[in-house]
Design a protein around this motif. Structure first.
Motif, mmCIF file in Angstrom:
data_model
loop_
_atom_site.group_PDB
_atom_site.id
_atom_site.type_symbol
_atom_site.label_atom_id
_atom_site.label_comp_id
_atom_site.label_asym_id
_atom_site.label_seq_id
_atom_site.Cartn_x
_atom_site.Cartn_y
_atom_site.Cartn_z
ATOM 1 N N LYS A 107 -5.147 -0.147 2.980
ATOM 2 C CA LYS A 107 -3.808 -1.942 2.265
ATOM 3 C C LYS A 107 -4.072 -2.476 4.162
ATOM 4 O O LYS A 107 -4.206 -1.993 4.935
ATOM 5 C CB LYS A 107 -3.122 -1.164 2.275
ATOM 6 N N ASP B 67 9.011 6.205 0.405
ATOM 7 C CA ASP B 67 7.554 5.300 0.294
ATOM 8 C C ASP B 67 6.685 5.768 0.849
ATOM 9 O O ASP B 67 6.352 4.816 1.605
ATOM 10 C CB ASP B 67 7.846 3.851 -0.222
ATOM 11 N N PRO C 232 6.578 -0.985 -3.422
ATOM 12 C CA PRO C 232 5.873 -2.793 -3.770
ATOM 13 C C PRO C 232 6.198 -4.149 -4.156
ATOM 14 O O PRO C 232 8.304 -3.917 -3.885
ATOM 15 C CB PRO C 232 5.593 -2.134 -5.596
ATOM 16 N N GLU D 11 7.219 -7.332 -5.781
ATOM 17 C CA GLU D 11 6.505 -8.207 -7.295
ATOM 18 C C GLU D 11 7.220 -9.669 -7.286
ATOM 19 O O GLU D 11 8.064 -10.110 -5.957
ATOM 20 C CB GLU D 11 7.273 -7.735 -8.070
ATOM 21 N N PRO E 164 2.618 -7.763 -9.150
ATOM 22 C CA PRO E 164 1.913 -6.649 -7.704
ATOM 23 C C PRO E 164 2.242 -8.098 -6.835
ATOM 24 O O PRO E 164 0.527 -8.786 -6.930
ATOM 25 C CB PRO E 164 1.564 -5.364 -7.826
ATOM 26 N N LEU F 17 2.705 -7.683 -2.405
ATOM 27 C CA LEU F 17 3.169 -6.588 -1.485
ATOM 28 C C LEU F 17 2.992 -5.785 -1.484
ATOM 29 O O LEU F 17 3.598 -5.080 -2.925
ATOM 30 C CB LEU F 17 3.171 -7.939 -0.371
ATOM 31 N N ALA F 18 3.723 -4.511 -0.818
ATOM 32 C CA ALA F 18 4.013 -3.509 -0.211
ATOM 33 C C ALA F 18 4.816 -3.956 0.979
ATOM 34 O O ALA F 18 4.121 -4.286 2.801
ATOM 35 C CB ALA F 18 2.828 -2.900 0.050
ATOM 36 N N THR G 237 4.159 -5.768 6.362
ATOM 37 C CA THR G 237 3.943 -6.177 6.088
ATOM 38 C C THR G 237 2.550 -5.697 5.313
ATOM 39 O O THR G 237 1.761 -5.866 6.528
ATOM 40 C CB THR G 237 4.355 -7.590 5.222
ATOM 41 N N SER H 233 -0.459 -5.034 1.770
ATOM 42 C CA SER H 233 -1.200 -5.616 0.804
ATOM 43 C C SER H 233 -0.349 -4.963 0.377
ATOM 44 O O SER H 233 -0.537 -3.722 0.365
ATOM 45 C CB SER H 233 -2.037 -6.033 1.088
ATOM 46 N N HIS H 234 -0.697 -5.012 -1.332
ATOM 47 C CA HIS H 234 -0.318 -4.672 -2.192
ATOM 48 C C HIS H 234 -1.475 -3.811 -2.745
ATOM 49 O O HIS H 234 -2.046 -2.978 -2.978
ATOM 50 C CB HIS H 234 -0.282 -5.477 -3.420
ATOM 51 N N THR H 235 -2.864 -4.409 -2.592
ATOM 52 C CA THR H 235 -4.437 -4.265 -3.079
ATOM 53 C C THR H 235 -4.969 -3.197 -2.373
ATOM 54 O O THR H 235 -3.855 -3.327 -0.744
ATOM 55 C CB THR H 235 -5.359 -4.816 -3.688
ATOM 56 N N VAL I 39 -4.135 1.925 -7.492
ATOM 57 C CA VAL I 39 -4.397 1.211 -6.813
ATOM 58 C C VAL I 39 -5.131 0.329 -7.187
ATOM 59 O O VAL I 39 -6.710 0.928 -6.414
ATOM 60 C CB VAL I 39 -4.301 1.449 -5.089
#
Length: 303
Positions: free
Chosen positions: A170, A199, A204, A206, A212, A214-215, A221, A223-225, A284
């Motif tokens: 990420k 976590d 995650p 939204e 979805p 970010l994380a 911070t 990326s979500h991906t 993911v």
């Protein structure tokens, strides 16, 4: 076609808060089974996490080096408190170690001493990379948001520098003196109760449309991906990149390292490696938009 066996596989620091014994066992397995050449070890995100793995640090360091891994000690990405400055000074006082610089506050203390530049330090041109090398940097990990055209130009203009590119994990996007992760769970940073440990792959986030986005990882911070460069490895090698970084995620990182080693050594085709990687890190979404000059969260079929 096989790529160069001179390519180095680097395992970055664990960016998340994992319980101490889980952190220790992760690195013990990396030492025993993972085909990585270099391991960057230490806390880069939040100094409050240090006490979780401090009791195991020396044992992990010894195990990794006994297994033939080169170990670099990573520094914090953001120094905001006096105790953090003192802790960094104590860490950097270890003359026998090579450090991975995560913030410029550490860089000026390492002038003339061997060190590496991590991906959290902005390196956007060849002149900057040459300056780092002149000050003692053994390698420079370029920021993950750079497109292939920029990577190629920087490597071409600074052939004397050993460049590294983030190939899995990420993407780190921002870091703050405040902790949005704690706030999202009803706590303050000073009384966070280490909720980020709930976590292990980030919390995650939204959009208002429930997409979805970010994380959160403590004060960081991401990326979500998951950024995945697999089909791009050969092109990066042609442009002179010889070091490839894997960022630990909550999955079988030994399996991830084996896949990348196979692709780099030419024993595994990139498309097959990508298929296996989706099995190792399911659920993911993968992205590679940045290197193709597109939106970072997008997936671009390299073919």
């Amino acid at each position: 076609m096989a790529m160069s066996r001179s390519s180095t596989l680097v395992l970055g620091p664990v960016p998340y808060l994992w319980e101490g014994e889980a952190w220790r066992d992760f690195y013990f397995r990396i030492a025993d089974e993972a085909p990585v050449d270099v391991v960057s070890l230490g806390e880069t995100v939040c100094s409050k996490r240090l006490h979780f793995f401090d009791p195991h640090f020396d044992a992990v360091l010894e195990r990794l080096e006994a297994a033939g891994k080169t170990v670099h000690l990573a520094t914090l990405a953001l120094i905001t408190l006096e105790r953090e400055r003192r802790a960094q000074d104590k860490l950097l006082a270890r003359e026998d170690r090579v450090f991975e610089v995560s913030d410029l506050s550490a860089l000026h203390k390492l002038k003339g001493r061997p060190h590496t530049i991590g991906p959290l330090v902005n390196t956007y041109n060849a002149a900057t990379a040459r300056l780092y090398a002149a000050r003692g940097a053994q390698s420079v990990c370029l920021p993950p948001e750079l497109p292939m055209t920029s990577i190629a130009r920087i490597a071409e203009d600074a052939p004397e520098v050993s460049f590294e590119v983030s190939a899995f994990g990420k993407v780190p996007l921002a870091i703050s003196a405040r902790c949005a992760h704690a706030r999202a769970k009803g706590h303050t940073k000073d009384n966070c109760q280490f909720v980020c440990a709930e976590d292990p792959d980030g919390l995650p986030v939204e959009t208002l449309d429930s997409q979805p986005f970010l994380a959160l990882n403590g004060v960081q911070t991401v990326s979500h991906t998951c950024n995945v460069l697999m089909e791009e490895l050969a092109a990066l090698e042609r442009h002179g990149v010889r070091r490839f970084r894997l960022s630990p995620q909550h999955c079988d990182m030994v399996g991830v390292a084996q896949i990348y080693r196979g692709v780099l050594d030419g024993t595994l085709a990139p498309d097959e490696g990508l298929a296996r990687l989706r099995e190792v890190y399911p659920g993911v979404p993968f992205s590679n938009g940045f290197i193709h000059g597109a939106v970072g969260a997008e997936w671009i079929d390299a073919a």
